[in-house]
Design a protein around this motif. Structure first.
Motif, PDB file in Angstrom:
ATOM      1  N   THR A 133       0.821  -1.220   0.000  1.00 55.03           N
ATOM      2  CA  THR A 133       0.000   0.000   0.000  1.00 55.03           C
ATOM      3  C   THR A 133       0.853   1.268   0.000  1.00 55.03           C
ATOM      4  O   THR A 133       0.333   2.359   0.252  1.00 55.03           O
ATOM      5  CB  THR A 133      -0.938   0.014   1.220  1.00 55.03           C
ATOM      6  OG1 THR A 133      -0.165  -0.099   2.425  1.00 55.03           O
ATOM      7  CG2 THR A 133      -1.941  -1.117   1.149  1.00 55.03           C
ATOM      8  N   SER A 134       2.128   1.138  -0.289  1.00 53.93           N
ATOM      9  CA  SER A 134       3.014   2.314  -0.319  1.00 53.93           C
ATOM     10  C   SER A 134       2.982   2.988  -1.686  1.00 53.93           C
ATOM     11  O   SER A 134       3.999   3.124  -2.355  1.00 53.93           O
ATOM     12  CB  SER A 134       4.447   1.900   0.045  1.00 53.93           C
ATOM     13  OG  SER A 134       4.541   1.599   1.410  1.00 53.93           O
ATOM     14  N   ASN A 135       1.796   3.371  -2.092  1.00 53.21           N
ATOM     15  CA  ASN A 135       1.622   4.067  -3.366  1.00 53.21           C
ATOM     16  C   ASN A 135       0.389   4.953  -3.268  1.00 53.21           C
ATOM     17  O   ASN A 135      -0.471   4.765  -2.401  1.00 53.21           O
ATOM     18  CB  ASN A 135       1.498   3.068  -4.526  1.00 53.21           C
ATOM     19  CG  ASN A 135       0.391   2.047  -4.290  1.00 53.21           C
ATOM     20  OD1 ASN A 135      -0.789   2.363  -4.419  1.00 53.21           O
ATOM     21  ND2 ASN A 135       0.766   0.815  -3.934  1.00 53.21           N
ATOM     22  N   ASP A 136       0.311   5.923  -4.159  1.00 54.81           N
ATOM     23  CA  ASP A 136      -0.783   6.892  -4.118  1.00 54.81           C
ATOM     24  C   ASP A 136      -2.135   6.241  -4.394  1.00 54.81           C
ATOM     25  O   ASP A 136      -3.157   6.659  -3.834  1.00 54.81           O
ATOM     26  CB  ASP A 136      -0.533   8.011  -5.124  1.00 54.81           C
ATOM     27  CG  ASP A 136       0.646   8.888  -4.724  1.00 54.81           C
ATOM     28  OD1 ASP A 136       0.963   8.937  -3.519  1.00 54.81           O
ATOM     29  OD2 ASP A 136       1.255   9.506  -5.621  1.00 54.81           O
ATOM     30  N   ARG A 141      -7.520   4.717  -2.417  1.00 55.10           N
ATOM     31  CA  ARG A 141      -8.506   3.641  -2.257  1.00 55.10           C
ATOM     32  C   ARG A 141      -8.877   3.427  -0.785  1.00 55.10           C
ATOM     33  O   ARG A 141     -10.048   3.226  -0.454  1.00 55.10           O
ATOM     34  CB  ARG A 141      -7.951   2.349  -2.858  1.00 55.10           C
ATOM     35  CG  ARG A 141      -8.950   1.202  -2.893  1.00 55.10           C
ATOM     36  CD  ARG A 141      -8.450   0.058  -3.751  1.00 55.10           C
ATOM     37  NE  ARG A 141      -7.209  -0.512  -3.232  1.00 55.10           N
ATOM     38  CZ  ARG A 141      -6.019  -0.377  -3.786  1.00 55.10           C
ATOM     39  NH1 ARG A 141      -5.885   0.342  -4.902  1.00 55.10           N
ATOM     40  NH2 ARG A 141      -4.945  -0.935  -3.264  1.00 55.10           N
ATOM     41  N   LEU A 142      -7.892   3.468   0.096  1.00 63.22           N
ATOM     42  CA  LEU A 142      -8.139   3.220   1.516  1.00 63.22           C
ATOM     43  C   LEU A 142      -8.674   4.450   2.237  1.00 63.22           C
ATOM     44  O   LEU A 142      -9.388   4.332   3.230  1.00 63.22           O
ATOM     45  CB  LEU A 142      -6.846   2.759   2.199  1.00 63.22           C
ATOM     46  CG  LEU A 142      -6.297   1.393   1.806  1.00 63.22           C
ATOM     47  CD1 LEU A 142      -4.914   1.179   2.411  1.00 63.22           C
ATOM     48  CD2 LEU A 142      -7.248   0.287   2.253  1.00 63.22           C
ATOM     49  N   GLY A 143      -8.305   5.616   1.735  1.00 67.06           N
ATOM     50  CA  GLY A 143      -8.615   6.847   2.461  1.00 67.06           C
ATOM     51  C   GLY A 143      -7.500   7.153   3.454  1.00 67.06           C
ATOM     52  O   GLY A 143      -6.846   6.235   3.974  1.00 67.06           O
ATOM     53  N   GLY A 144      -7.305   8.428   3.705  1.00 69.82           N
ATOM     54  CA  GLY A 144      -6.170   8.846   4.516  1.00 69.82           C
ATOM     55  C   GLY A 144      -6.148   8.244   5.905  1.00 69.82           C
ATOM     56  O   GLY A 144      -5.114   7.781   6.382  1.00 69.82           O
ATOM     57  N   LEU A 145      -7.303   8.221   6.595  1.00 69.93           N
ATOM     58  CA  LEU A 145      -7.346   7.736   7.971  1.00 69.93           C
ATOM     59  C   LEU A 145      -7.025   6.258   8.055  1.00 69.93           C
ATOM     60  O   LEU A 145      -6.201   5.830   8.878  1.00 69.93           O
ATOM     61  CB  LEU A 145      -8.733   8.016   8.573  1.00 69.93           C
ATOM     62  CG  LEU A 145      -8.927   7.580  10.033  1.00 69.93           C
ATOM     63  CD1 LEU A 145      -7.929   8.296  10.940  1.00 69.93           C
ATOM     64  CD2 LEU A 145     -10.356   7.853  10.485  1.00 69.93           C
TER      65      LEU A 145
END
Length: 198
Positions: A133-136, A141-145
């Motif tokens: 998940t180390s990509n923009d 997709r996950l959301g910042g929180l």
């Protein structure tokens, strides 16, 4: 510090990736030329694990350095994390392929009877979703929180890596204990900055 930060803003992130793979190239080259001693596979495996731990320390040091010294390395944190996982994966790969040569029964037995391998494997498995998940795209997709909550696993991965190193040494050697102390200090600084500053 403002001048240093201004210089860092001009440094491309790609330069961090390039510099980050140089330890592997240098160590692998030493292995090819006989510079890793009588057991080059074990030396390579240990060096890769140590590089992984050093990059993990660097990842967790980013926020305390900014908070306490004003050094802003925030834009390089993702690259440092990716490099940490790369070295973790290479460390594991060398163990499976060159050290144990795909002897799966022996690998399974080691996982049962050697606690330091279990700890190291736990660190790798916890780091895997962080690397993925180390990509923009993953951030969107996950959301910042949710993304930030997931990446708090770094606070577990680093101490597990340090404990793995301490257990691997089988003695109270200074270097592994120093990494464990650094991990604890960084967690204190990162998770409870007011108490650490008091």
């Amino acid at each position: 510090m403002d001048r240093v930060n201004a210089l860092l803003r001009r440094l491309p992130v790609g330069a961090v990736y390039l510099a980050g793979v140089l330890p592997f190239v240098w160590t692998f080259g030493r292995g090819l030329t006989g510079g890793l001693g009588v057991d080059p596979v074990k030396a390579l495996e240990q060096a890769l694990g140590l590089y992984a731990l050093q990059f993990l320390v660097a990842v967790l040091a980013v926020t305390p350095l900014r908070r306490h010294l004003g050094l802003n390395l925030l834009r390089f944190r993702r690259a440092l994390g990716v490099l940490a996982f790369l070295y973790m994966a290479l460390h594991l790969l060398v163990w499976v392929t060159l050290d144990l040569q795909f002897r799966w029964a022996e690998i399974g037995a080691d996982l049962v009877k050697r606690p330091h391998i279990v700890v190291g494997m736990a660190a790798f498995l916890l780091a895997l979703p962080l690397a993925l998940t180390s990509n923009d795209a993953a951030l969107r997709r996950l959301g910042g929180l949710a993304w930030r909550r997931l990446h708090r696993l770094t606070y577990v991965v680093l101490p597990l890596g340090a404990i793995h190193f301490v257990m691997l040494s089988k003695t109270w050697a200074l270097e592994p204990l120093a990494y464990l102390a650094a991990a604890i200090l960084l967690l204190v600084l990162r998770l409870n900055p007011r108490r650490a500053a008091a």
